[in-house]
Design a protein around this motif. Structure first.
Motif, PDB file in Angstrom:
ATOM      1  N   PRO A  41       8.159   2.809  -9.353  1.00 18.39           N
ATOM      2  CA  PRO A  41       7.874   2.979  -8.082  1.00 18.39           C
ATOM      3  C   PRO A  41       9.173   2.927  -7.315  1.00 18.39           C
ATOM      4  O   PRO A  41       9.908   1.764  -7.525  1.00 18.39           O
ATOM      5  N   SER A  42       9.241   3.589  -5.914  1.00 15.64           N
ATOM      6  CA  SER A  42      10.323   3.368  -5.208  1.00 15.64           C
ATOM      7  C   SER A  42       9.824   3.346  -3.792  1.00 15.64           C
ATOM      8  O   SER A  42       9.887   4.283  -3.016  1.00 15.64           O
ATOM      9  N   PRO A  43       9.301   2.276  -3.369  1.00  9.07           N
ATOM     10  CA  PRO A  43       8.664   2.338  -2.038  1.00  9.07           C
ATOM     11  C   PRO A  43       9.624   2.092  -1.115  1.00  9.07           C
ATOM     12  O   PRO A  43      10.926   1.880  -1.191  1.00  9.07           O
ATOM     13  N   GLU A  44       9.498   2.552   0.423  1.00  9.95           N
ATOM     14  CA  GLU A  44      10.429   2.449   1.664  1.00  9.95           C
ATOM     15  C   GLU A  44      10.542   0.960   1.715  1.00  9.95           C
ATOM     16  O   GLU A  44       9.595   0.101   1.681  1.00  9.95           O
ATOM     17  N   ALA A  91       0.902  -1.393   0.020  1.00 14.11           N
ATOM     18  CA  ALA A  91       0.125   0.093  -0.006  1.00 14.11           C
ATOM     19  C   ALA A  91       0.867   1.156   0.000  1.00 14.11           C
ATOM     20  O   ALA A  91       0.255   2.373   0.376  1.00 14.11           O
ATOM     21  N   ASP A  92       2.012   1.070  -0.187  1.00 16.31           N
ATOM     22  CA  ASP A  92       2.981   2.191  -0.156  1.00 16.31           C
ATOM     23  C   ASP A  92       2.628   3.210  -1.296  1.00 16.31           C
ATOM     24  O   ASP A  92       2.368   2.828  -2.556  1.00 16.31           O
ATOM     25  N   PRO A  93       2.310   4.517  -1.222  1.00 15.17           N
ATOM     26  CA  PRO A  93       2.136   5.391  -1.919  1.00 15.17           C
ATOM     27  C   PRO A  93       3.057   5.477  -3.102  1.00 15.17           C
ATOM     28  O   PRO A  93       2.464   6.103  -4.390  1.00 15.17           O
ATOM     29  N   ALA A  94       4.180   5.105  -2.933  1.00 14.58           N
ATOM     30  CA  ALA A  94       4.945   5.193  -4.219  1.00 14.58           C
ATOM     31  C   ALA A  94       4.681   4.588  -5.345  1.00 14.58           C
ATOM     32  O   ALA A  94       5.152   4.822  -6.539  1.00 14.58           O
ATOM     33  N   PHE A  95       3.787   3.394  -5.355  1.00 12.07           N
ATOM     34  CA  PHE A  95       3.499   2.505  -6.365  1.00 12.07           C
ATOM     35  C   PHE A  95       2.430   3.404  -7.296  1.00 12.07           C
ATOM     36  O   PHE A  95       2.289   3.203  -8.583  1.00 12.07           O
ATOM     37  N   ALA A  96       1.956   4.463  -6.844  1.00 12.04           N
ATOM     38  CA  ALA A  96       0.983   5.163  -7.819  1.00 12.04           C
ATOM     39  C   ALA A  96       1.680   6.516  -8.093  1.00 12.04           C
ATOM     40  O   ALA A  96       1.359   7.387  -9.086  1.00 12.04           O
ATOM     41  N   HIS A  97       3.003   6.839  -7.868  1.00 12.04           N
ATOM     42  CA  HIS A  97       3.602   7.910  -8.167  1.00 12.04           C
ATOM     43  C   HIS A  97       5.149   7.615  -8.338  1.00 12.04           C
ATOM     44  O   HIS A  97       6.044   7.632  -7.709  1.00 12.04           O
ATOM     45  N   ASP A 103      15.219   2.443  -3.149  1.00 15.13           N
ATOM     46  CA  ASP A 103      16.207   3.205  -3.279  1.00 15.13           C
ATOM     47  C   ASP A 103      17.490   2.672  -2.567  1.00 15.13           C
ATOM     48  O   ASP A 103      17.285   2.413  -1.313  1.00 15.13           O
ATOM     49  N   LYS A 104      18.614   2.824  -3.115  1.00 11.44           N
ATOM     50  CA  LYS A 104      19.874   2.174  -2.575  1.00 11.44           C
ATOM     51  C   LYS A 104      20.194   2.684  -1.263  1.00 11.44           C
ATOM     52  O   LYS A 104      20.662   2.036  -0.336  1.00 11.44           O
ATOM     53  N   ASP A 105      20.183   3.938  -1.227  1.00  9.41           N
ATOM     54  CA  ASP A 105      20.775   4.609   0.058  1.00  9.41           C
ATOM     55  C   ASP A 105      19.678   4.233   1.156  1.00  9.41           C
ATOM     56  O   ASP A 105      20.338   4.162   2.232  1.00  9.41           O
TER      57      ASP A 105
END
Length: 318
Positions: A156-159, A113-119, A207-209
């Motif tokens: 997408p780049s989720p947490e 459900a991470d919002p990154a999937f929509a953006h 994200d790698k970092d």
């Protein structure tokens, strides 16, 4: 000290470099020569980027009639093995034969459900002219955004939430191995609500970092280093007033803004690590790695900004 070193994409492929094995091997050799001397006195974990390589492999399917690009989680796994092998090979050639180096495929869970999937925001793959990007977007349902004067695919780049292989990573570190893991931010994985305990990969790039920061927390690192192609974090970058931050606290960093596609995730990861653990994080050039470890180079993020003496977690006397 236990040190997590996150290698920026420039350690593998610089912008404009041909994406060949030999070019990557040459760049990785430079990184290995900087890292190998540290392994004699420190516990070392290496994380690497994989954006250009994922893009390359996703396009190689075009050479086969009827083939489709592999999903991103499978490409993440493939590039972890490919790049990890090259780093492992170069480090082994520089370390004593008895010093073990291991590459570990690393799965990291994310929230479906991470919002990154929509953006989608994370750049992957090569650069394109606008016409070519539009054609790929229409044919493959990919999303593109402008990156400088060119266009690149964004995903997408989720947490990152949980590193599933943290136990074997820790086990290897405790036995003196240099560990290469969480490459490209790890393989993004979710637990479907319909099947508790099951796992499946998803079309995303962590994200790698931020993955490196979570890894540094989990292995109880003293220092998180993010090696890039600049010698530190700058304010008012590209203007006559630009200045580098030498020592800074997470609270001070919160008052500044940094580019989301470049320095932003590094600054966020550094501030998060220091605030959560009380350790030290540093951002700087791979060429300055010895000074970064000693606390005399790069931008050092610390809990309290001292006016004299060495920063916490350095080799210099306190």
């Amino acid at each position: 000290m236990r040190i997590v070193i996150a290698l920026g994409g420039n350690a593998l492929l610089r912008r404009g470099d041909p994406m060949t094995t030999e070019v990557q091997r040459r760049n990785i050799k430079i990184a290995a020569e900087a890292i190998a001397p540290l392994a004699a006195g420190h516990s070392i974990v290496v994380v690497h980027g994989n954006g250009p390589q994922v893009g390359l492999l996703s396009l190689q399917a075009e050479a086969y009639a009827g083939a489709e690009p592999y999903p991103l989680d499978v490409l993440d796994a493939g590039t972890q093995g490919m790049i990890g092998y090259l780093i492992q090979e170069e480090l082994r050639s520089l370390l004593p034969p008895e010093h073990q180096v291991a590459t570990l495929l690393t799965m990291i869970t994310v929230d479906p459900a991470d919002p990154a999937f929509a953006h989608p925001t994370k750049f992957v793959g090569p650069v394109y002219e606008k016409d070519a990007a539009d054609k790929l977007a229409a044919g493959k349902d990919w999303t593109f955004r402008q990156d400088g004067s060119a266009w690149r695919r964004v995903v997408p780049s989720p947490e990152p939430r949980q590193i599933l292989e943290i136990q074997p990573i820790t086990w290897l570190l405790e036995r003196g191995a240099v560990v290469i893991c969480a490459g490209g931010g790890g393989i993004p994985t979710v637990n479907p609500s319909s099947a508790p305990g099951a796992l499946r990969g998803v079309e995303a790039v962590i994200d790698k970092d931020l993955a490196s920061e979570l890894l540094a927390e989990d292995v109880h690192a003293d220092l998180l280093v993010m090696a890039t192609d600049v010698d530190g974090v700058y304010l008012e970058w590209g203007t006559p007033r630009q200045r580098r931050l030498d020592r800074v606290t997470p609270g001070e960093l919160a008052g500044y803004q940094f580019a989301a596609g470049s320095m932003g995730p590094k600054v966020e990861a550094a501030a998060r690590f220091v605030a959560k653990t009380g350790g030290r994080a540093a951002i700087g050039s791979l060429a300055d790695i010895a000074g970064i470890i000693a606390g005399t180079a790069g931008t050092n993020v610390v809990t309290h900004r001292a006016h004299t003496g060495a920063v916490p977690g350095s080799l210099a006397p306190q």
